[in-house]
Write a protein that holds these residues in place. Structure first.
Motif, mmCIF file in Angstrom:
data_model
loop_
_atom_site.group_PDB
_atom_site.id
_atom_site.type_symbol
_atom_site.label_atom_id
_atom_site.label_comp_id
_atom_site.label_asym_id
_atom_site.label_seq_id
_atom_site.Cartn_x
_atom_site.Cartn_y
_atom_site.Cartn_z
ATOM 1 N N GLY A 214 0.718 -1.238 -0.003
ATOM 2 C CA GLY A 214 -0.047 0.087 -0.001
ATOM 3 C C GLY A 214 0.935 1.252 -0.102
ATOM 4 N N CYS A 215 0.334 2.225 -0.492
ATOM 5 C CA CYS A 215 1.089 3.481 -0.344
ATOM 6 C C CYS A 215 0.594 4.756 0.416
ATOM 7 C CB CYS A 215 0.692 4.252 -2.049
ATOM 8 S SG CYS A 215 1.476 6.130 -2.156
ATOM 9 N N ALA A 216 1.759 5.130 1.155
ATOM 10 C CA ALA A 216 1.309 6.287 2.242
ATOM 11 C C ALA A 216 1.628 7.723 1.390
ATOM 12 C CB ALA A 216 2.245 6.082 3.334
ATOM 13 N N SER A 217 0.815 8.394 1.215
ATOM 14 C CA SER A 217 0.993 9.877 0.418
ATOM 15 C C SER A 217 -0.242 10.904 0.913
ATOM 16 C CB SER A 217 1.093 9.490 -1.025
ATOM 17 O OG SER A 217 -0.329 9.256 -1.582
ATOM 18 N N PRO B 168 -1.900 22.893 1.336
ATOM 19 C CA PRO B 168 -0.208 22.337 1.564
ATOM 20 C C PRO B 168 -0.643 21.066 2.697
ATOM 21 C CG PRO B 168 -0.753 24.528 3.079
ATOM 22 C CD PRO B 168 -1.836 24.197 1.884
ATOM 23 N N ASP B 169 -1.518 20.851 3.325
ATOM 24 C CA ASP B 169 -1.852 19.804 4.224
ATOM 25 C C ASP B 169 -3.021 19.196 3.969
ATOM 26 O OD1 ASP B 169 0.468 20.570 5.943
ATOM 27 O OD2 ASP B 169 -0.669 22.241 6.631
ATOM 28 N N GLY B 170 -2.976 18.551 2.696
ATOM 29 C CA GLY B 170 -4.240 17.771 2.205
ATOM 30 C C GLY B 170 -4.047 16.503 2.965
ATOM 31 N N GLY B 171 -5.364 15.770 2.985
ATOM 32 C CA GLY B 171 -5.489 14.397 3.590
ATOM 33 C C GLY B 171 -4.545 13.373 2.914
ATOM 34 N N PRO B 172 -4.652 12.055 3.107
ATOM 35 C CA PRO B 172 -4.069 10.828 2.756
ATOM 36 C C PRO B 172 -4.637 10.465 1.329
ATOM 37 C CG PRO B 172 -5.510 10.272 4.603
ATOM 38 C CD PRO B 172 -5.506 11.893 4.609
ATOM 39 N N ASN B 173 -3.790 10.191 0.546
ATOM 40 C CA ASN B 173 -4.598 9.600 -0.780
ATOM 41 C C ASN B 173 -3.624 8.342 -1.320
ATOM 42 O OD1 ASN B 173 -2.311 10.933 -1.641
ATOM 43 N ND2 ASN B 173 -3.109 12.112 -3.249
ATOM 44 N N GLY B 174 -3.023 7.548 -0.438
ATOM 45 C CA GLY B 174 -2.569 6.426 -1.076
ATOM 46 C C GLY B 174 -3.170 5.352 -1.253
ATOM 47 N N GLY B 175 -3.034 4.658 -2.425
ATOM 48 C CA GLY B 175 -4.036 3.798 -3.002
ATOM 49 C C GLY B 175 -3.350 2.212 -2.553
ATOM 50 N N ASP B 176 -4.442 1.393 -2.595
ATOM 51 C CA ASP B 176 -4.008 -0.119 -2.276
ATOM 52 C C ASP B 176 -3.064 -0.827 -3.286
ATOM 53 O OD1 ASP B 176 -5.753 0.617 -0.150
ATOM 54 O OD2 ASP B 176 -7.342 -0.815 -1.083
ATOM 55 N N GLY B 177 -2.233 -1.673 -2.642
ATOM 56 C CA GLY B 177 -1.244 -2.489 -3.719
ATOM 57 C C GLY B 177 -2.575 -3.687 -4.498
ATOM 58 N N GLY B 178 -1.706 -4.021 -5.685
ATOM 59 C CA GLY B 178 -2.623 -4.925 -6.432
ATOM 60 C C GLY B 178 -2.339 -6.276 -5.836
ATOM 61 N N ASP C 268 2.495 -2.160 -6.559
ATOM 62 C CA ASP C 268 2.426 -1.274 -5.425
ATOM 63 C C ASP C 268 1.343 -0.153 -5.599
ATOM 64 O OD1 ASP C 268 4.254 -2.663 -4.076
ATOM 65 O OD2 ASP C 268 6.242 -1.004 -4.511
ATOM 66 N N GLY C 269 0.732 0.048 -4.617
ATOM 67 C CA GLY C 269 -0.341 1.094 -4.689
ATOM 68 C C GLY C 269 0.301 2.645 -5.208
ATOM 69 N N MET C 270 -0.312 3.539 -5.343
ATOM 70 C CA MET C 270 0.266 4.903 -5.735
ATOM 71 C C MET C 270 -0.548 5.782 -5.186
ATOM 72 S SD MET C 270 0.828 3.888 -10.161
ATOM 73 C CE MET C 270 -0.617 2.718 -9.925
ATOM 74 N N SER C 271 -0.077 7.188 -5.291
ATOM 75 C CA SER C 271 -0.826 8.267 -4.868
ATOM 76 C C SER C 271 -1.927 8.590 -5.712
ATOM 77 C CB SER C 271 0.137 9.479 -5.163
ATOM 78 O OG SER C 271 0.624 9.869 -6.013
ATOM 79 N N TRP C 272 -2.975 9.633 -5.120
ATOM 80 C CA TRP C 272 -4.070 9.975 -5.740
ATOM 81 C C TRP C 272 -5.078 8.717 -5.678
ATOM 82 C CZ3 TRP C 272 -5.108 14.858 -5.839
ATOM 83 C CH2 TRP C 272 -4.088 15.780 -5.855
ATOM 84 N N ASN C 273 -4.964 7.919 -4.816
ATOM 85 C CA ASN C 273 -5.846 6.769 -4.620
ATOM 86 C C ASN C 273 -5.689 5.852 -5.778
ATOM 87 O OD1 ASN C 273 -6.804 7.525 -2.178
ATOM 88 N ND2 ASN C 273 -8.179 8.857 -3.388
ATOM 89 N N ARG C 274 -4.898 5.820 -6.515
ATOM 90 C CA ARG C 274 -4.614 4.695 -7.537
ATOM 91 C C ARG C 274 -4.060 3.317 -6.896
ATOM 92 N NH1 ARG C 274 -0.850 8.227 -11.484
ATOM 93 N NH2 ARG C 274 0.094 8.445 -9.260
ATOM 94 N N TYR C 275 -5.147 2.361 -7.467
ATOM 95 C CA TYR C 275 -4.684 1.076 -7.163
ATOM 96 C C TYR C 275 -3.410 0.453 -7.933
ATOM 97 C CZ TYR C 275 -8.932 0.892 -4.017
ATOM 98 O OH TYR C 275 -9.570 1.042 -3.068
ATOM 99 N N GLY C 276 -2.717 -0.236 -7.335
ATOM 100 C CA GLY C 276 -1.759 -1.115 -8.090
ATOM 101 C C GLY C 276 -2.383 -2.360 -8.888
ATOM 102 N N GLY D 247 -1.525 -4.978 -0.120
ATOM 103 C CA GLY D 247 -1.513 -4.024 1.252
ATOM 104 C C GLY D 247 -2.450 -2.586 1.140
ATOM 105 N N TRP D 248 -3.099 -2.272 2.074
ATOM 106 C CA TRP D 248 -4.077 -1.192 2.140
ATOM 107 C C TRP D 248 -3.063 0.206 2.234
ATOM 108 C CZ3 TRP D 248 -8.208 -1.884 6.262
ATOM 109 C CH2 TRP D 248 -9.208 -2.965 5.850
ATOM 110 N N GLY D 249 -3.475 1.152 1.464
ATOM 111 C CA GLY D 249 -2.870 2.481 1.292
ATOM 112 C C GLY D 249 -3.298 3.406 2.533
ATOM 113 N N ASN D 250 -2.661 4.355 2.824
ATOM 114 C CA ASN D 250 -2.957 4.912 4.450
ATOM 115 C C ASN D 250 -4.360 5.708 4.146
ATOM 116 O OD1 ASN D 250 -2.190 7.112 2.338
ATOM 117 N ND2 ASN D 250 -1.169 8.189 3.941
#
Length: 367
Positions: A20-23, A31-41, A73-81, A127-130
């Motif tokens: 999973g991605c932590a971004s 400047p302080d946006g929320g989490p947007n890490g996507g899940d891993g495939g 691996d997962g990616m930012s902007w809620n993009r799933y792997g 894995g789950w993203g953040n």
């Protein structure tokens, strides 16, 4: 020439799940946006499937490792792997899969249906993203799960040929010549022992709806059940047949002892083989003294079991070949019809109906 292989040891590995991605969102004025890490495939699976056109395991012997793809691996902007690709391993009908260390049976492919698939190992979950860990008390979670690991196993893959009839006999008894005459197979034929070094398959055409598969097993020698000669390697190929044809060379004055020796080898290897229906073909009666030997063999077998057909033949001179063919077809079809009837009775029982009710459904109004 494609090498025949009926055993192979392979290592299979399913794919790992992507991490999973932590971004976090980082945009102008945010400047302080929320989490947007996507899940891993998800990792790829290991799948076995039947292919009717395969007759050997040589494609596994020379490719000992089969590994499914890992998940991305997962990616930012809620993009799933991306999920990992499955690995599909084709095997011929009659293949068994066992654990190489324990010998435990895992799966047996007993049909020729190409729809039969066996999912053996599943790939690891991604894995789950953040983004999954955001809460009212934790607006900026830096946690992301790693993907699950795939599984790995070492397997022994074995092939037992799927055939209706098994041809057994000592070397140079005429099995390959008979197969050549009965079917569309063109095995190597020569006037010396051990011409056949691999099982040959032929199709005996009965009618427009029925074809029977005959397997010519390389010549057995005494001690084969203990591994002598080609030994156990090929004896196993008659384990799935419905019926057996014993080919006896009656130009040899010790031909009856040859028949007894064949029975001993089959019994030592697997006593259930003697429960199969069988027919004895006494070959080479065109040679001097062979017909008399064949009649002696017939009398001796008749004294032990009157239900075993014994037919003197000559493949070379084509003597009694048609009679032998008709007897073989009759024997096999009787066995197949018996098994079909048993399966119908079993299915009727499982459905909660008696056999009589099942027959009444098929033939309403019958007395």
């Amino acid at each position: 020439m494609i090498q025949f292989a009926d055993e192979a040891v392979i290592r299979v590995v399913s794919g790992h799940g992507g991490n999973g991605c932590a971004s976090f969102r980082r945009e102008k004025y945010i400047p302080d946006g929320g989490p947007n890490g996507g899940d891993g495939g998800r990792g790829g699976d290991v799948i076995f499937c039947v292919r009717k056109n395969l007759r050997t395991l040589s494609h596994l012997r020379f490719h000992p490792v089969f590994k499914a793809k890992n998940g991305q691996d997962g990616m930012s902007w809620n993009r799933y792997g991306k999920d990992g690709e499955d690995i599909v391993i084709p095997v011929p009908p009659g293949t068994t899969i066992r654990d190489n260390k324990t010998g435990d049976l895992i799966h047996d492919f007993t049909t020729e249906s190409e729809d039969e698939q066996f999912l053996f190992l599943r790939g690891g979950n991604g894995g789950w993203g953040n983004v999954h860990f955001k809460s009212s008390t934790n607006q900026a979670p830096r946690r992301a799960n790693k993907g699950e690991l795939g599984e790995e196993r070492e397997l022994r893959v074995e092939l037992s040929i799927m055939a209706d009839i098994g041809l057994v006999g000592f070397p140079n008894a005429g099995k390959s010549s008979l197969l050549d005459m009965f079917t569309n197979a063109r095995p190597k034929i020569a006037p010396y022992p051990f011409t056949t070094k691999i099982p040959n398959l032929g199709v005996l055409h009965v009618d427009s709806d029925t074809d029977l598969i005959i397997a010519d097993i390389p010549g057995i020698i005494e001690g084969a059940s203990e591994g002598a000669g080609l030994g156990i390697r090929f004896l196993k190929h008659i384990s799935r047949t419905a019926c057996l044809i014993f080919m006896i060379d009656c130009s040899d004055e010790n031909c009856f002892s040859s028949y007894s020796a064949l029975l001993r080898e089959l019994e030592t290897f697997d006593s259930s083989l003697l429960e199969k229906k069988r027919i004895v073909l006494c070959n080479k009666i065109d040679e001097e003294g062979a017909l008399q030997n064949a009649l002696i063999v017939k009398d001796n077998i008749f004294n032990v079991d009157k239900n075993i057909p014994v037919i003197p033949i000559s493949v070379l001179a084509r003597t009694n070949i048609e009679e032998a063919k008709q007897e073989i077809v009759k024997m096999v079809l009787q066995d197949l019809n018996l098994k079909k009837s048993e399966n119908e009775q079993k299915n009727a029982f499982l459905e909660g109906r008696s056999v009589d009710e099942s027959m009444e459904t098929q033939f309403p109004g019958s007395e």
